[in-house]
Structures are given as structure tokens and as C-alpha cells.
Design an enzyme around this catalytic site. Structure first.
Site, PDB file in Angstrom:
ATOM      1  N   GLY A   1       0.926  -1.219   0.030  1.00 24.62           N
ATOM      2  CA  GLY A   1       0.107  -0.140  -0.061  1.00 24.62           C
ATOM      3  C   GLY A   1       0.808   1.230   0.122  1.00 24.62           C
TER       4      GLY A   1
ATOM      5  N   LYS B   1      -0.408  -7.141  -4.726  1.00 17.90           N
ATOM      6  CA  LYS B   1      -0.921  -8.237  -5.333  1.00 17.90           C
ATOM      7  C   LYS B   1      -0.133  -9.064  -6.122  1.00 17.90           C
ATOM      8  CE  LYS B   1      -5.652  -6.844  -5.664  1.00 17.90           C
ATOM      9  NZ  LYS B   1      -6.388  -5.744  -6.011  1.00 17.90           N
TER      10      LYS B   1
ATOM     11  N   GLY C   1       6.507  -2.481   2.792  1.00 15.99           N
ATOM     12  CA  GLY C   1       6.351  -2.761   4.202  1.00 15.99           C
ATOM     13  C   GLY C   1       6.876  -4.261   4.624  1.00 15.99           C
TER      14      GLY C   1
ATOM     15  N   ASP D   1       1.121   1.698   9.010  1.00 15.26           N
ATOM     16  CA  ASP D   1       0.677   1.218  10.155  1.00 15.26           C
ATOM     17  C   ASP D   1       1.848   1.038  11.066  1.00 15.26           C
ATOM     18  OD1 ASP D   1      -1.310   0.163   8.373  1.00 15.26           O
ATOM     19  OD2 ASP D   1      -0.514  -1.578   7.695  1.00 15.26           O
TER      20      ASP D   1
ATOM     21  N   GLY E   1      -4.432   0.445  10.268  1.00 18.26           N
ATOM     22  CA  GLY E   1      -3.100  -0.102  11.058  1.00 18.26           C
ATOM     23  C   GLY E   1      -3.075  -1.425  10.711  1.00 18.26           C
TER      24      GLY E   1
ATOM     25  N   GLU F   1      -8.833  -0.561  12.932  1.00 14.57           N
ATOM     26  CA  GLU F   1      -9.532  -1.504  12.103  1.00 14.57           C
ATOM     27  C   GLU F   1      -9.184  -2.938  12.645  1.00 14.57           C
ATOM     28  OE1 GLU F   1      -8.301  -1.245   8.064  1.00 14.57           O
ATOM     29  OE2 GLU F   1      -6.356  -1.779   8.685  1.00 14.57           O
TER      30      GLU F   1
HETATM   31  O1  F6P Z   1      -1.042  -1.491   5.195  1.00 17.12           O
HETATM   32  C1  F6P Z   1      -1.390  -0.128   5.010  1.00 17.12           C
HETATM   33  C2  F6P Z   1      -2.999  -0.358   4.882  1.00 17.12           C
HETATM   34  O2  F6P Z   1      -3.465   0.981   4.695  1.00 17.12           O
HETATM   35  C3  F6P Z   1      -3.580  -0.918   6.288  1.00 17.12           C
HETATM   36  O3  F6P Z   1      -3.834   0.081   7.300  1.00 17.12           O
HETATM   37  C4  F6P Z   1      -5.016  -1.248   5.515  1.00 17.12           C
HETATM   38  O4  F6P Z   1      -5.373  -2.310   6.367  1.00 17.12           O
HETATM   39  C5  F6P Z   1      -4.611  -1.768   4.213  1.00 17.12           C
HETATM   40  O5  F6P Z   1      -3.605  -1.315   3.875  1.00 17.12           O
HETATM   41  C6  F6P Z   1      -5.562  -1.286   3.070  1.00 17.12           C
HETATM   42  O6  F6P Z   1      -5.515  -1.841   2.144  1.00 17.12           O
HETATM   43  P1  F6P Z   1      -6.109  -1.624   0.585  1.00 17.12           P
HETATM   44  O7  F6P Z   1      -5.636  -0.216   0.296  1.00 17.12           O
HETATM   45  O8  F6P Z   1      -5.828  -2.663  -0.346  1.00 17.12           O
HETATM   46  O9  F6P Z   1      -7.678  -1.394   0.845  1.00 17.12           O
END
Ligand code: F6P
Length: 363
Positions: free
Chosen positions: A14, A77, A117, A142, A185, A237
Site C-alpha cells: 500500500g 498483489k 512494508g 501502520d 493499521g 480496524e
Molecule cells: O498497510 C497499509 C494499509 O493502509 C492498512 O492500514 C490497511 O489495512 C490496508 O493497507 C488497506 O489496503 P487496501 O488499500 O488494499 O484497501
């Protein structure tokens, strides 16, 4: 010994504010001091497997220190060792690491700097074991990577989340409501804890401290009984009740982490309203936490990380990740950084201080 002349950069997982600042602080000195060619790999390891790569110019990396997102694109992905492929049986994952290795060789790379990450660092580690020259830079809002005191991106997300808590305070107080805010997070509570503490939330729920529903209801009811007509509940979350499970929004086999979390905020809001009778609203902050410009702290940290990453490349210290220790940027073996996620220690000073000012964690 062959000099380091061809350095590739990728951003994986992300996005978060500060990625461009890292790219700039690797590419600019690589070009100007080392006379190196810098290659940008598009969309993280997905682009590496698919051979989507291009040479970066000095113009590409100019004027981007303050810009969010990533000029290279990113993806969560494209793990080369578990690459998602659509087959007659649906999505299956295949080991396509040989394709990335082929592109590494075709492009005659001397090193790859992978900014990412936890998932990205696992891939860095595997390719290092296979003899490729990789260096890691820890990013994520996170803040859950071990072996570094902080990842860049966290401070920017924290700033947005804190502002959101501040804004919810005024409307909560005007309408005498309970306001629940769900922040990101993943499996760590750093954003909820930091923004809840900085924004003066009354209840903070984090994955590291499973909560009891009754404690949460009591906290908001007792505020109401004592004349405090509103409450702010900041929920990570990944928070979960002691008698329940994580709330998952979606499962996606293509993602490095198939679970997409989300929905606990809504559940907490509904149950508070049902049990206390207090009017309750929920805000899910979502990707606002990841967008926009990096804070000055993140721009500076990202710039320090980038120049140290280039230094590691120059010293051929592959399989290492840059890391913040106190105020100094140092390096650590990636293997050490991926041993476990860095979650909030329940006995941390942050929790102690929050409890001292009356914050309830629901335990
Ligand atoms: O790891 C970063 C993050 O923003 C997390 O806090 C969250 O759970 C996830 O990525 C969300 O992922 P996506 O952007 O694929 O919805």
C-alpha cells in the site's frame, strides 16, 4: 569488482506519503555522485515479474519531495513467489520469481532498492537468499515493522487521523453524540493509539488489547451520567472484542495479505447505541490516511532513509534494511526485521500515559 552502475527502485504494498521523497533521495545522488543509471520498476514486484521497467531521468525525480503517492506506482498483489494467476479453477498462485530474476539480469542490474512494508521485506529476504542484490526501506502508515523505531508514512497518517478526531470533537459536542472513528493499521494499533491520545479520545480500542463490550458501554454511559454529553471512541480496524474475532471486509486471494480489514467501527457504534441509548455515529477514515502530502517529519525521515539506502548499495550491504534508532538512521539485516510484526506493547509508556489521563481501553 564491478562498480555499481545500474540501480533499480521499486515501491511495493500500500502506498504512503513519503515514497517519492525516498525515490528522490536515492536517485538524485545515484545519478549525480555515482554517475549511475537509475531504473524505476513500475507497480512494485508485480511490475518486476512482468518486466515493466523504465530508466528514470533527473527530471522524473525533481520536485517530488512533497508529493504523496509514488511516481512508480505500487501494488499489494504481486508477490513473485505467490504470483496470482487466473486459471480455469479461478485465482491460483504460482512461483514466478524466475521471471523477476530474468528481468534483473536482462536489465543488467547491480542492485534493487525495495521500498515497502512487511510483505515487501519478506520478498527482499527471499531474493537476497537467491543471490540478488537487494536493500530495503521500511514504509507503511501502520508502523508495524520490527527493527525500526518508526516507518515513514506513519507520521503523516497520524496527522490526518488526529485532525479527524479533533473535528469529530466539535460536532460530537454540538449534538451530544457518541462519535466512533475507525482508523487503519492492520494488526497494530499505532494509528488508533497515537491519534486517540493526541486527539483526546475517551475510549481507544486496539488489536493488542482485546476489549470487553461492557467496559466500553460503561465508559460512555458514565461520561454521560457525569454531565459529559459526548464521547469519542477511536477504534483500530484490527481491534477485536475479547469474546469475538477480527472484522473482515473482504478476502482477496490476490493480495499479499488476503484479509482486508474493516467494519469494526460500525459494529462498535451500533452496539454502543443499542446498549446505552446514546445517539451514536461512525466515521471510517479509510484511505484519507494514506493520501496527500507527507508531513515535514516524514519528508525528512524518507530523505534520510533514501540516502542511507544508497550508501548500503555502495557498500554492497545487501539483505539489509535501513532503520531508525532514536534519531539516527542505521541498517539492520532484513531477516531480523521480518521476524515478527511490531505491535504496541500493552505495557508501553504510551498506554500508561493514556490510562493516566482517563482513557479507557476496554480491558
Ligand atoms: O498497510 C497499509 C494499509 O493502509 C492498512 O492500514 C490497511 O489495512 C490496508 O493497507 C488497506 O489496503 P487496501 O488499500 O488494499 O484497501
Amino acid at each position: 569488482m564491478k562498480p555499481l552502475k545500474r540501480i533499480a527502485i521499486l515501491t511495493g504494498g500500500g502506498d504512503c506519503p513519503g515514497l517519492n521523497a525516498v525515490i528522490r533521495s536515492i536517485a538524485k545522488p545515484a545519478m549525480s555522485y555515482f554517475g549511475a543509471t537509475v531504473i524505476g520498476i513500475e507497480d512494485g514486484f508485480e511490475g518486476f515479474v512482468e518486466g515493466r521497467m523504465r530508466e528514470l531521468t533527473s527530471q522524473d525525480v525533481a520536485g517530488i519531495v512533497n508529493i504523496g503517492g509514488t511516481i512508480l506506482g505500487t501494488s499489494n498483489k504481486g508477490d513473485p513467489f505467490h504470483f496470482p494467476v487466473l486459471t480455469d479453477n479461478g485465482i491460483e498462485t504460482k512461483d514466478y520469481s524466475d521471471r523477476a530474476i530474468k528481468h534483473y539480469k536482462d536489465w543488467d542490474l547491480d542492485a534493487v532498492v525495495a521500498i515497502g512494508g512487511d510483505g515487501t521485506m519478506h520478498i527482499v529476504d527471499k531474493f537476497t537468499d537467491m543471490g540478488l542484490n537487494l536493500v530495503g526501506v521500511p514504509k507503511t502508515i501502520d508502523n508495524d515493522l520490527s527493527s525500526t523505531d518508526q516507518t515513514f508514512g506513519y507520521d503523516s497518517a497520524l496527522t490526518v487521523a488526529t485532525e479527524a478526531v479533533d473535528r469529530l470533537h466539535t460536532t460530537a459536542s454540538a449534538h451530544h453524540r457518541v462519535m466512533v472513528i475507525e482508523v487503519m493499521g492492520r494488526y497494530a494499533g499505532w494509528i488508533a493509539l497515537g491519534s486517540g491520545l493526541a486527539g483526546g479520545a475517551d475510549v481507544i480500542l486496539i488489536p493488542e488489547i482485546p476489549f470487553k463490550w461492557e467496559r466500553v458501554f460503561d465508559a460512555v454511559s458514565s461520561r454521560s451520567k457525569h454531565g459529559k454529553k459526548f464521547s469519542i471512541v477511536c477504534v483500530a480496524e484490527g481491534a477485536k472484542p475479547a469474546d469475538g474475532d477480527l472484522v473482515v471486509k473482504e478476502k482477496d486471494a490476490k493480495r499479499t495479505d488476503p484479509l482486508r480489514l474493516g467494519g469494526i467501527g460500525d459494529l462498535v457504534a451500533k452496539r454502543i447505541e443499542a446498549s446505552t441509548g446514546l445517539e451514536t455515529r461512525v466515521t471510517v477514515l479509510g484511505h484519507l490516511q494514506r493520501g496527500g502530502s507527507p508531513t515535514p517529519f516524514d519528508r525528512i525521515l524518507a530523505t534520510k532513509y533514501g540516502s542511507m539506502a544508497l550508501q548500503l548499495v555502495a557498500e554492497k550491504k545487501f539483505g539489509h534494511m535501513v532503520s531508525l534508532r532514536g534519531t539516527e538512521v542505521v541498517s539492520v539485516p532484513v531477516k531480523q526485521a521480518i521476524l515478527k510484526l511490531r505491535t504496541v506493547p500493552p505495557d508501553s509508556q504510551l498506554i500508561f500515559s493514556a490510562r493516566a489521563v482517563g482513557t479507557v481501553f476496554g480491558d
